[in-house]
Write a protein that holds these residues in place. Sequence first.
Motif, PDB file in Angstrom:
ATOM      1  N   GLU A 361       0.830  -1.215   0.000  1.00 42.15           N
ATOM      2  CA  GLU A 361       0.000   0.000   0.000  1.00 42.15           C
ATOM      3  C   GLU A 361       0.861   1.261   0.000  1.00 42.15           C
ATOM      4  O   GLU A 361       0.495   2.275  -0.596  1.00 42.15           O
ATOM      5  N   ASP A 362       2.007   1.200   0.685  1.00 42.40           N
ATOM      6  CA  ASP A 362       2.928   2.348   0.693  1.00 42.40           C
ATOM      7  C   ASP A 362       3.431   2.636  -0.717  1.00 42.40           C
ATOM      8  O   ASP A 362       3.548   3.797  -1.134  1.00 42.40           O
ATOM      9  N   VAL A 363       3.747   1.569  -1.442  1.00 36.53           N
ATOM     10  CA  VAL A 363       4.237   1.715  -2.817  1.00 36.53           C
ATOM     11  C   VAL A 363       3.172   2.353  -3.693  1.00 36.53           C
ATOM     12  O   VAL A 363       3.458   3.259  -4.488  1.00 36.53           O
ATOM     13  N   LEU A 364       1.929   1.902  -3.535  1.00 32.21           N
ATOM     14  CA  LEU A 364       0.839   2.463  -4.336  1.00 32.21           C
ATOM     15  C   LEU A 364       0.656   3.951  -4.061  1.00 32.21           C
ATOM     16  O   LEU A 364       0.520   4.756  -4.996  1.00 32.21           O
ATOM     17  N   GLU A 365       0.675   4.338  -2.792  1.00 36.49           N
ATOM     18  CA  GLU A 365       0.452   5.744  -2.439  1.00 36.49           C
ATOM     19  C   GLU A 365       1.589   6.630  -2.924  1.00 36.49           C
ATOM     20  O   GLU A 365       1.355   7.740  -3.414  1.00 36.49           O
ATOM     21  N   LYS A 366       2.819   6.149  -2.800  1.00 34.95           N
ATOM     22  CA  LYS A 366       3.972   6.950  -3.253  1.00 34.95           C
ATOM     23  C   LYS A 366       3.953   7.109  -4.770  1.00 34.95           C
ATOM     24  O   LYS A 366       4.243   8.185  -5.305  1.00 34.95           O
ATOM     25  N   THR A 367       3.582   6.044  -5.464  1.00 38.09           N
ATOM     26  CA  THR A 367       3.515   6.107  -6.926  1.00 38.09           C
ATOM     27  C   THR A 367       2.404   7.038  -7.374  1.00 38.09           C
ATOM     28  O   THR A 367       2.563   7.808  -8.320  1.00 38.09           O
ATOM     29  N   LYS A 368       1.260   6.990  -6.685  1.00 38.81           N
ATOM     30  CA  LYS A 368       0.159   7.907  -7.013  1.00 38.81           C
ATOM     31  C   LYS A 368       0.590   9.358  -6.842  1.00 38.81           C
ATOM     32  O   LYS A 368       0.275  10.211  -7.682  1.00 38.81           O
TER      33      LYS A 368
END
Length: 442
Positions: A361-368
């Motif tokens: 989820e951290d990866v998704l938020e940072k990429t967004k």
Amino acid sequence: MEITLDKHAANEASVKIKLEEADYQSKVDAKIKDYAKKATIKGFRPGKAPFGMVKNLYGTSVLLEEINGILSKSLNDYLKEQEFEVLGDPLPLEEDSQSIDWKKQKEFEFEYKIGFVDKINVNLDQKFDAKNYTVELSDKEVDVALDNIKKQYGKMTNPEESGENDFLYGDLKADDGSYEETLSLPLKDMDGRSVKKFLGVKKGDSISFDPSKAIKGDLAEALNIAKEDAEKLQGNFTFTVQNINRTEEATLDQELFDKVFGPNQVSTEAEFLKKIKTILTENYQKEVTVYNEEQLKESLIKNHPLDLPEDFLKEWLVRANEGKFSKEDVEKEFPAYANQLSWSLLSNQIAKENEIKAEHEDVLEKTKAMIREQLASSGMGSQMEENMDMFLQNYLQGNEGKNYMQMLTAVQNEKVLNFVREQVKPKEEKIGVEKFKELLEN
């Protein structure tokens, strides 16, 4: 099979692997039998060729394939059992393979060079030579930004006579005939004495001067010409004016406010200036934050000097990049590489000791967040959220999955830096833009 380790330096060693026929022969025979069942050989029906013939044809290649597989697995398993951290990849001694008689030998010995670091101990109780800076803008930075906006959104005019900060478009000729160019002459880049000749001139007027003495700073940049041409601009030249270009600054009114920030975002000059300052502060703070992080990394590395196997790593970098980088290239870039490697090793150790993990989820938020910033800067903000899932999937699955791993590493490093910052509590200090620029220069 026999595997031995010889540490001949504090951070380098050799690993020897001895193979006997019993270690590989059954696998080789099984593979050849499998080949025999499928082989199509002239004079025999498919799969009916004699085992000996198939072995003669394919035995050496099968032997090589099986031994390489055994070596790779055995070496990796062995190194995973060691307490030290292996760096790069094991380097096989090239002379080993050249001296092997694959058709006659039954026993083989292979040797690999490895580089490593022993157990890394991190102590965050030490004094850290790092500060946590916050930038404060002065009226000067806001005034400069405002002037640039007024010029950017201003109206181009062509007055009858030239004035300060105008651009004179015309023909520049050397008096000896060695150079001729049509270009734009920026009066703002001329020294105080020389510019007087160009004030109050009209179309068709000619002015004699020496460009190399009259124009301040970089001639090529000021005149937008090649550097080799700029080197020719010494001596007596004549400039004949074809046109005078002047930018009339935009007026601080609702039309300008809407052009810069969008319709009805601000309605007064005070709100306009406040928004400019807010955006400038955010942009500078992003740069300051990166600077703070780099200083914290440098302090961590300085407090924990690692004994890296430099000679091994340089050789590995040359061989691993298959001729893309020469020894000279590696030598030049090695300090930066060693610094990044030290940070990576320390970061991983801190994450391991303190159970710091990058979650999906951290990866998704940072990429967004990254995608939002990119789309907003390119003027595609309106398409952002409705297509976010598509943008997100395309990016994270791109580059054969490497993008995802890079973001995963970035998230973990960010978490590690936040953890280190909380532990060492660097001193807070507010600075102005000029001070920040001085820090960057130093």
